[in-house]
Design an enzyme around this catalytic site. Structure first.
Site, short mmCIF file in Angstrom:
data_model
loop_
_atom_site.label_atom_id
_atom_site.label_comp_id
_atom_site.label_asym_id
_atom_site.label_seq_id
_atom_site.Cartn_x
_atom_site.Cartn_y
_atom_site.Cartn_z
N ARG A 12 -4.20 0.07 -5.67
CA ARG A 12 -5.31 -0.73 -5.15
C ARG A 12 -4.88 -1.62 -3.99
NH1 ARG A 12 -8.92 -5.73 -7.50
NH2 ARG A 12 -10.96 -4.97 -6.80
N SER A 13 -3.62 -1.78 -3.79
CA SER A 13 -3.12 -2.71 -2.78
C SER A 13 -3.19 -2.11 -1.38
CB SER A 13 -1.66 -3.06 -3.10
OG SER A 13 -1.00 -3.56 -1.96
N PRO A 14 -3.95 -2.74 -0.46
CA PRO A 14 -3.98 -2.22 0.91
C PRO A 14 -2.61 -2.27 1.57
CG PRO A 14 -5.04 -4.37 0.79
CD PRO A 14 -4.79 -3.93 -0.61
#
Length: 218
Positions: A12-14
Site C-alpha cells: 500500500r505504500s507509495p
C-alpha cells in the site's frame, strides 16, 4: 563479494513502489543482493494508526508521493481499489482485508523462492502505474506475475492450502523490521543499519561502498 541487503516494503505504500526502480538499478549496477521482505501496512499492523497520527499525514503523503513520481518520471496513480479497505472519511479500517492479505502473502511466497524483488516489482506496477482499471479484476495480476516468471494461480492455491506458513513469514519480516530500528516503509537494512525512504538509496550505496561494494562488470 556480493553484499546482502534487506528491503521491507508494503503493497500500500507509495514510497515502496517509488523505491523499486532505483532498487532494480542498484542491483543491475552493483554486486548486491536485495532480499525484499513484505510487511503489512501500518493501517493493519498498528490498529488505529491513522486516528492517532496527525490528520495532515495522509494528505501530505498524497501530495509528496505524486511530486516524487513526477520528478523521477515514474508512472504513478494511487491504486483502484485501495489495497486497504478503509473509510478515508472516518479513517476506520475494515476487519476483513481481502486485498492486502492476498498481496502480502503472495509477496511472502515469492520471498520463499528467493525472488521477491522481481515479483513485487511486477505486481506493484499493476497497482500503481495507472495503466489498468481495477487491478484486482481479470488477468492483470496473472499476466504481470507470468512476465516475471511466476504462476499466480499456483501461488494462490499454495497459500489457500497453508495460509499460516505465509503468515509466519510475514510475522518474521515484521519482527526483523521492528528490530532494525525503524517502523516505516520502505526501509533498507544493511549490516544492521536501517535506511528509511526511497530517497536514501544513494546513502545506502555510499555505506555499502565503505564495506567493499563493487560495481558489476559490464
Amino acid at each position: 563479494m556480493t553484499l546482502p541487503v534487506d528491503l521491507f516494503i508494503s503493497f500500500r505504500s507509495p514510497y515502496s513502489y517509488l523505491a523499486l526502480p532505483k532498487t532494480l538499478k542498484m542491483v543491475d549496477d552493483y554486486d548486491v543482493a536485495v532480499n525484499l521482505r513484505p510487511v503489512y501496512p501500518l493501517a493493519v499492523r498498528v490498529p488505529g494508526f491513522f486516528k492517532k497520527t496527525n490528520p495532515q499525514f495522509a494528505r501530505y503523503v498524497v501530495l509528496d508521493s505524486s511530486r516524487v513520481a513526477k520528478h523521477e518520471n515514474i508512472p504513478f496513480r494511487f491504486p483502484r481499489p485501495d489495497p486497504i479497505v478503509q473509510d478515508m472519511t472516518t479513517l476506520d479500517v475494515a476487519e476483513h482485508q481481502p486485498y492486502i492479505h492476498r498481496l502480502t502473502r503472495l509477496g511472502a511466497a515469492a520471498q520463499l523462492e528467493g525472488r521477491s524483488l522481481a515479483f513485487t516489482s511486477a505486481i506493484s506496477r499493476v497497482l500503481w502505474d495507472g495503466s489498468v482499471q481495477g487491478w484486482n479484476e481479470g488477468d492483470h495480476l496473472a499476466r504481470a506475475a507470468d512476465a516475471a516468471g511466476f504462476d499466480l494461480a499456483a501461488m494462490d492455491e499454495a497459500i489457500a492450502t497453508d495460509p499460516d506458513r505465509y503468515e509466519q513469514v510475514i510475522k518474521g519480516n515484521e519482527e526483523a523490521h521492528a528490530a532494525s530500528g525503524h517502523w516505516g516503509v520502505p526501509t533498507f537494512v544493511f549490516a544492521g543499519e536501517p535506511f528509511f525512504g526511497q530517497d536514501r538509496i544513494d546513502l545506502l550505496i555510499w555505506r555499502m561502498e565503505s564495506k567493499g561494494l563493487t560495481r558489476r562488470r559490464a
